[in-house]
Write a protein that holds these residues in place. Sequence first.
Motif, short mmCIF file in Angstrom:
data_model
loop_
_atom_site.label_atom_id
_atom_site.label_comp_id
_atom_site.label_asym_id
_atom_site.label_seq_id
_atom_site.Cartn_x
_atom_site.Cartn_y
_atom_site.Cartn_z
N LYS A 197 -24.24 17.70 14.61
CA LYS A 197 -23.04 16.86 14.66
C LYS A 197 -22.71 16.27 13.29
CE LYS A 197 -21.32 12.67 16.95
NZ LYS A 197 -21.67 11.58 17.91
N GLU A 198 -23.75 16.02 12.48
CA GLU A 198 -23.55 15.40 11.17
C GLU A 198 -23.53 16.40 10.02
OE1 GLU A 198 -26.05 12.18 10.08
OE2 GLU A 198 -25.54 10.93 11.81
N ARG A 199 -23.63 17.68 10.32
CA ARG A 199 -23.79 18.66 9.24
C ARG A 199 -22.60 18.76 8.30
NH1 ARG A 199 -21.85 24.07 10.11
NH2 ARG A 199 -20.64 24.24 12.02
N ASN A 200 -21.44 18.31 8.75
CA ASN A 200 -20.25 18.35 7.90
C ASN A 200 -19.81 16.97 7.44
OD1 ASN A 200 -19.93 21.17 8.02
ND2 ASN A 200 -18.95 21.02 10.01
N LEU A 201 -20.66 15.97 7.64
CA LEU A 201 -20.31 14.60 7.25
C LEU A 201 -21.14 14.15 6.05
CD1 LEU A 201 -20.08 12.82 10.73
CD2 LEU A 201 -18.19 13.64 9.31
N LYS A 202 -20.48 13.49 5.13
CA LYS A 202 -21.18 13.02 3.93
C LYS A 202 -20.54 11.73 3.44
CE LYS A 202 -22.64 14.50 -0.69
NZ LYS A 202 -22.63 15.58 -1.69
N ILE A 203 -21.38 10.81 2.96
CA ILE A 203 -20.87 9.58 2.36
C ILE A 203 -21.00 9.69 0.85
CG2 ILE A 203 -21.36 7.13 2.02
CD1 ILE A 203 -21.91 6.90 4.98
N CYS A 204 -19.91 9.39 0.16
CA CYS A 204 -19.89 9.44 -1.30
C CYS A 204 -19.45 8.09 -1.85
CB CYS A 204 -18.94 10.52 -1.80
SG CYS A 204 -19.47 12.20 -1.41
N LYS A 205 -20.12 7.65 -2.89
CA LYS A 205 -19.76 6.40 -3.55
C LYS A 205 -18.70 6.66 -4.61
CE LYS A 205 -21.84 2.38 -5.82
NZ LYS A 205 -23.12 1.70 -6.14
N ILE A 206 -17.71 5.78 -4.67
CA ILE A 206 -16.65 5.92 -5.67
C ILE A 206 -17.16 5.34 -6.99
CG2 ILE A 206 -14.29 5.31 -6.31
CD1 ILE A 206 -13.71 4.95 -3.30
N ARG A 207 -17.36 6.21 -7.97
CA ARG A 207 -17.86 5.78 -9.28
C ARG A 207 -16.73 5.27 -10.17
NH1 ARG A 207 -23.07 4.51 -9.18
NH2 ARG A 207 -24.44 6.23 -8.60
N ASN A 208 -15.57 5.88 -10.02
CA ASN A 208 -14.45 5.51 -10.88
C ASN A 208 -13.17 6.05 -10.26
OD1 ASN A 208 -13.14 4.38 -13.03
ND2 ASN A 208 -13.91 5.80 -14.57
N LYS A 209 -12.04 5.63 -10.77
CA LYS A 209 -10.77 6.21 -10.35
C LYS A 209 -9.83 6.23 -11.54
CE LYS A 209 -8.72 1.94 -8.46
NZ LYS A 209 -8.10 1.33 -7.25
N THR A 210 -9.04 7.29 -11.61
CA THR A 210 -8.11 7.47 -12.72
C THR A 210 -6.74 7.87 -12.17
OG1 THR A 210 -8.88 9.76 -12.95
CG2 THR A 210 -9.88 8.12 -14.39
N TYR A 211 -5.70 7.58 -12.94
CA TYR A 211 -4.35 7.94 -12.54
C TYR A 211 -4.00 9.31 -13.13
CZ TYR A 211 -3.89 3.19 -10.87
OH TYR A 211 -4.09 2.01 -10.18
N LEU A 255 -10.07 10.01 -7.38
CA LEU A 255 -11.31 9.28 -7.13
C LEU A 255 -12.48 10.12 -7.61
CD1 LEU A 255 -10.51 8.09 -3.48
CD2 LEU A 255 -10.07 6.88 -5.63
N ASN A 256 -13.31 9.54 -8.48
CA ASN A 256 -14.48 10.24 -9.01
C ASN A 256 -15.70 9.77 -8.24
OD1 ASN A 256 -12.84 9.19 -11.91
ND2 ASN A 256 -12.72 11.29 -11.18
N LEU A 257 -16.35 10.68 -7.53
CA LEU A 257 -17.44 10.33 -6.64
C LEU A 257 -18.82 10.58 -7.25
CD1 LEU A 257 -15.87 11.76 -3.35
CD2 LEU A 257 -15.49 9.54 -4.46
N HIS A 258 -19.84 10.01 -6.65
CA HIS A 258 -21.18 10.03 -7.24
C HIS A 258 -21.78 11.42 -7.34
CE1 HIS A 258 -22.86 10.41 -3.10
NE2 HIS A 258 -23.93 10.86 -3.72
N ASN A 310 -16.96 1.45 -6.44
CA ASN A 310 -18.21 1.01 -5.80
C ASN A 310 -18.13 0.96 -4.28
OD1 ASN A 310 -19.80 0.67 -8.18
ND2 ASN A 310 -18.71 -1.24 -8.59
N SER A 311 -16.95 1.24 -3.72
CA SER A 311 -16.84 1.41 -2.28
C SER A 311 -17.24 2.85 -1.96
CB SER A 311 -15.41 1.12 -1.83
OG SER A 311 -15.08 -0.24 -2.03
N SER A 312 -17.19 3.23 -0.69
CA SER A 312 -17.61 4.57 -0.30
C SER A 312 -16.56 5.26 0.55
CB SER A 312 -18.93 4.52 0.48
OG SER A 312 -19.98 4.02 -0.31
N LEU A 313 -16.70 6.57 0.64
CA LEU A 313 -15.85 7.38 1.51
C LEU A 313 -16.74 8.19 2.44
CD1 LEU A 313 -13.34 8.92 -1.09
CD2 LEU A 313 -12.96 6.92 0.36
N LEU A 314 -16.36 8.24 3.70
CA LEU A 314 -16.98 9.18 4.63
C LEU A 314 -16.07 10.39 4.63
CD1 LEU A 314 -19.07 9.89 6.87
CD2 LEU A 314 -17.46 8.90 8.52
#
Length: 229
Positions: free
Chosen positions: A113-127, A135-138, A153-157
């Motif tokens: 069920k979780e094989r396609n789910l991942k949490i990534c931390k937002i390291r930075n963002k640029t325009y 969004l630049n992720l870890h 520093n927030s995260s994305l699922l």
Amino acid sequence: MKRHLKRLAAPATWKIPRKGFKFIVKPSPGPHAQERCLPLLIVVRDVLGIAQYAREAKKAIKKGEILVDGVKRKDYKFPVGLMDIIEIPKLKKFYRVSIDHRGRITLIETSEKERNLKICKIRNKTYVKGGKIQLNLHDGRNIVVDKDIYEKNSSLLITVPDQKIKKYLPLKEGMTAFVLGGKYKGQVARISKIDGKEVTLKNEKNESFITPIDKIIVIGEAEPEIKVL
């Protein structure tokens, strides 16, 4: 650049036997620091024990029998790091890269069920062009979005490998985080206060502690969105 390193000189975060063959393979350059990742060959042979020898592990990897985040990786030195999903279709096994209480890289078995789910931390963002935000992720990913609602520093699922955002996990009080460094590393705790570059958290034992923001990753609201322990 040397292709191998001495086994005894391998990072302390590598959960591998220190005795055995003198040299061990180094991970290819990538988004993860060497002490924060493992080469795919080491994962297959030393951590999971799927292969006994390097040549067996290389053969399985070259045949595309090992998937990382839903993608067949045929480079035996491919760097596998925090929150990556290892899938072995032939065995119907799924693992997530995590860390233990000693800060060592470990793999925990997870569900299909979780094989396609991942949490990534937002390291930075640029325009970028068109007024959009990248969004630049870890883990080295870059995701372009239309709305500027995501904070560093927030995260994305997300889902992998298509990189679709399922849920935004902001860094704020009341959220659940996974601790990556310090005395309480390898623990899940609730954020109780944010003060500049530090956060105060409370763990399951009701112990409060302070750690730098870069030593945590937000993994859910009241409960973790995915299994990390």
